[in-house]
Design an enzyme around this catalytic site. Sequence first.
Site, mmCIF file in Angstrom:
data_model
loop_
_atom_site.group_PDB
_atom_site.id
_atom_site.type_symbol
_atom_site.label_atom_id
_atom_site.label_comp_id
_atom_site.label_asym_id
_atom_site.label_seq_id
_atom_site.Cartn_x
_atom_site.Cartn_y
_atom_site.Cartn_z
ATOM 1 N N ARG A 175 -14.113 -5.788 10.895
ATOM 2 C CA ARG A 175 -13.879 -4.348 10.765
ATOM 3 C C ARG A 175 -14.116 -3.939 9.314
ATOM 4 N NH1 ARG A 175 -8.666 -1.792 9.200
ATOM 5 N NH2 ARG A 175 -8.759 0.401 9.768
ATOM 6 N N HIS A 183 -12.092 5.633 5.426
ATOM 7 C CA HIS A 183 -11.018 4.835 4.824
ATOM 8 C C HIS A 183 -10.800 5.366 3.405
ATOM 9 C CE1 HIS A 183 -8.840 0.794 5.325
ATOM 10 N NE2 HIS A 183 -8.402 1.303 4.187
ATOM 11 N N ASN A 195 -8.638 5.892 9.184
ATOM 12 C CA ASN A 195 -7.680 4.842 8.896
ATOM 13 C C ASN A 195 -6.457 5.463 8.223
ATOM 14 O OD1 ASN A 195 -6.895 1.939 8.405
ATOM 15 N ND2 ASN A 195 -6.824 2.741 6.325
ATOM 16 N N GLU A 196 -5.323 5.384 8.879
ATOM 17 C CA GLU A 196 -4.036 5.759 8.285
ATOM 18 C C GLU A 196 -3.975 7.185 7.740
ATOM 19 O OE1 GLU A 196 -2.722 2.820 5.512
ATOM 20 O OE2 GLU A 196 -2.733 1.228 6.981
ATOM 21 N N ASN A 212 -1.793 -0.496 12.162
ATOM 22 C CA ASN A 212 -1.677 -1.355 10.982
ATOM 23 C C ASN A 212 -0.193 -1.594 10.737
ATOM 24 O OD1 ASN A 212 -4.414 -1.064 10.797
ATOM 25 N ND2 ASN A 212 -4.382 0.263 8.992
ATOM 26 N N TYR A 258 2.666 -3.807 8.452
ATOM 27 C CA TYR A 258 2.983 -4.696 7.330
ATOM 28 C C TYR A 258 4.468 -5.019 7.236
ATOM 29 C CZ TYR A 258 -1.774 -4.025 5.776
ATOM 30 O OH TYR A 258 -3.140 -4.025 5.716
ATOM 31 N N GLU A 315 -4.781 -4.085 11.220
ATOM 32 C CA GLU A 315 -4.458 -4.684 9.918
ATOM 33 C C GLU A 315 -3.083 -5.316 9.992
ATOM 34 O OE1 GLU A 315 -4.621 -2.098 6.501
ATOM 35 O OE2 GLU A 315 -6.520 -1.229 7.160
ATOM 36 N N TRP A 332 -5.685 -8.347 7.572
ATOM 37 C CA TRP A 332 -6.019 -7.693 6.312
ATOM 38 C C TRP A 332 -5.689 -8.667 5.208
ATOM 39 C CZ3 TRP A 332 -8.659 -3.429 4.983
ATOM 40 C CH2 TRP A 332 -8.715 -3.166 3.595
ATOM 41 N N GLU A 352 -6.700 -3.091 -4.586
ATOM 42 C CA GLU A 352 -5.550 -2.639 -3.805
ATOM 43 C C GLU A 352 -5.074 -1.270 -4.312
ATOM 44 O OE1 GLU A 352 -4.315 -3.382 -1.004
ATOM 45 O OE2 GLU A 352 -2.461 -2.225 -1.142
ATOM 46 N N TRP A 353 -5.951 -0.292 -4.269
ATOM 47 C CA TRP A 353 -5.622 1.105 -4.579
ATOM 48 C C TRP A 353 -4.854 1.242 -5.898
ATOM 49 C CZ3 TRP A 353 -9.057 3.169 -1.715
ATOM 50 C CH2 TRP A 353 -9.347 2.639 -0.452
HETATM 51 C C1 GCO Z 1 -4.209 0.276 4.503
HETATM 52 C C2 GCO Z 1 -5.244 -0.037 3.922
HETATM 53 C C3 GCO Z 1 -5.613 -1.155 3.108
HETATM 54 C C4 GCO Z 1 -4.591 -1.703 2.181
HETATM 55 C C5 GCO Z 1 -3.608 -2.576 2.889
HETATM 56 C C6 GCO Z 1 -2.583 -3.194 1.977
HETATM 57 O O1 GCO Z 1 -4.854 0.618 5.576
HETATM 58 O O2 GCO Z 1 -3.149 0.526 4.061
HETATM 59 O O3 GCO Z 1 -6.123 -0.037 4.964
HETATM 60 O O4 GCO Z 1 -6.641 -0.517 2.465
HETATM 61 O O5 GCO Z 1 -5.241 -2.417 1.221
HETATM 62 O O6 GCO Z 1 -2.928 -1.845 3.834
HETATM 63 O O7 GCO Z 1 -1.848 -2.226 1.331
#
Ligand code: GCO
Length: 464
Positions: free
Chosen positions: A97, A141, A185-186, A312, A314, A366, A412, A419-420
């Site tokens: 992806r 994204h 995405n998100e 996604n 985490y 993710e 992911w 990382e942003w």
């Molecule tokens: C997210 C993002 C990723 C991040 C990951 C970790 O969708 O939040 O797709 O770009 O890098 O989640 O924070």
Amino acid sequence: MAKTTNIFMKNQATESNSNFPQSLDKRSSFVWGVSTSAFQIEGASLEEGRGDSIWDVFCRQKDTIKDHSNGDVACDHYHRMQEDVNLIAALKIPSYRFSISWPRVQPLGEGTWNEKGFEFYSRLINSLIEKGISPHVTLYHWDLPQSLQDKGGWENRETVNHFVNYASEVARRFSHKVASITTHNEPWVVAILGHESGMFAPGVKSTKTAMQVAHHLLLSHGLALKTLRQNDVKIPLGIVLNQSPIYPATDSEADRKKTQLDDGLLIRWYMDPLIKGSYPQDILTYLGENAPDVLPGDMQAIQQPLDFLGINYYTRGIACATPPTESANTGKEITAMGWEVYPQGLTDLLVRLDKDYQLPPIYIMENGAAYDDQPSGDRIHDKERTQYIKRHIAAMQEAISLGVNVRGYFVWSLMDNFEWAEGYTKRFGIIFVDYKTQRRLPKDSALWYRDFITSNISKAQFIR
Ligand code: GCO
């Protein structure tokens, strides 16, 4: 590359994953994949006609990114694409992806297409197919062309039309080759971190703007799906949401109320319009004047049938009416992001969504973790990441056994990347990237994932 060859040979086979295909719909097998996004890996930000995105501009502002870095080079994937595809193939990961950088294929976000940009994605898609890897495309994204931001960005309803146009062009060129298309995405991150807290590009700080942006993102998703289907696009189309189940910090009424609010803002604000065609009333009331302007027909447009819903996951959220005096993470198992490791949250989330909504097939698009990896010779023993992935796969499996229709899982991320706001300080990859040399080194988690995938599933394919 030569140096990494040996470690691919070592067999670290562990437990079997045979429970997956059997527990799923007979017409399809379970998809195992890995995710990335354009801005986080591509680099080549000024090359071959690419326009600025809001993230390029955000990175140039003072103190926006922890290590003052940017996406100019990133993982240099634009130039190392073939090597990266070879790595995915060597790891035997059947699905990949990735996202398309809108300003790479349409520098101003409207008008002229950049053929050089499309050629890159065409080469990527062809290389993946050649290696037997299914390409899963995300259209947005987070890297809006800056030129559209200059005209109001996602707050401006015109951006919705530009997005639909962009979506149609990508689908016209690639939908006969790729396995799925995700619109956004998100959207929560784009709306809230980008326009309310201002931690992410474009760095706006206004709740009213954030909620209007969220509405326009959802609207652009719905209109894009509608248009693509009118254009006879046959592949699965969907959207990806970041979701965390929210638990009250205590049993107090105040904490339970806060839980309901946080849940509404993070989960129901997106799920309700997509699946039920309306915004949650309690959140509309809470927002008051900050609620978005919604035109007649918008809600029907948003509620398009979804071929799949991407999630996604985490960590979980804890709702506390009064901020805790000590760190909320004290005593908890946390990753380098400071996020709690809480696999049970994935099971709880999936079961709850299944109970509250008529769900399409679910894909975990993710899941993964950042840790401070240290190379040791030619190896990276990222035991904690491997454990994290294993435990979340088990949590997903638990949800499947409870009847939730989950059909795929993507780690992911393929490799360490930008990382942003954390810049390059956080490593999420299952492949280590040495940013000085751009050398890639699969971590132990990558080898574990390879062995896990190959242990029992012979042909993991998408649902078509
Ligand atoms: C997210 C993002 C990723 C991040 C990951 C970790 O969708 O939040 O797709 O770009 O890098 O989640 O924070």
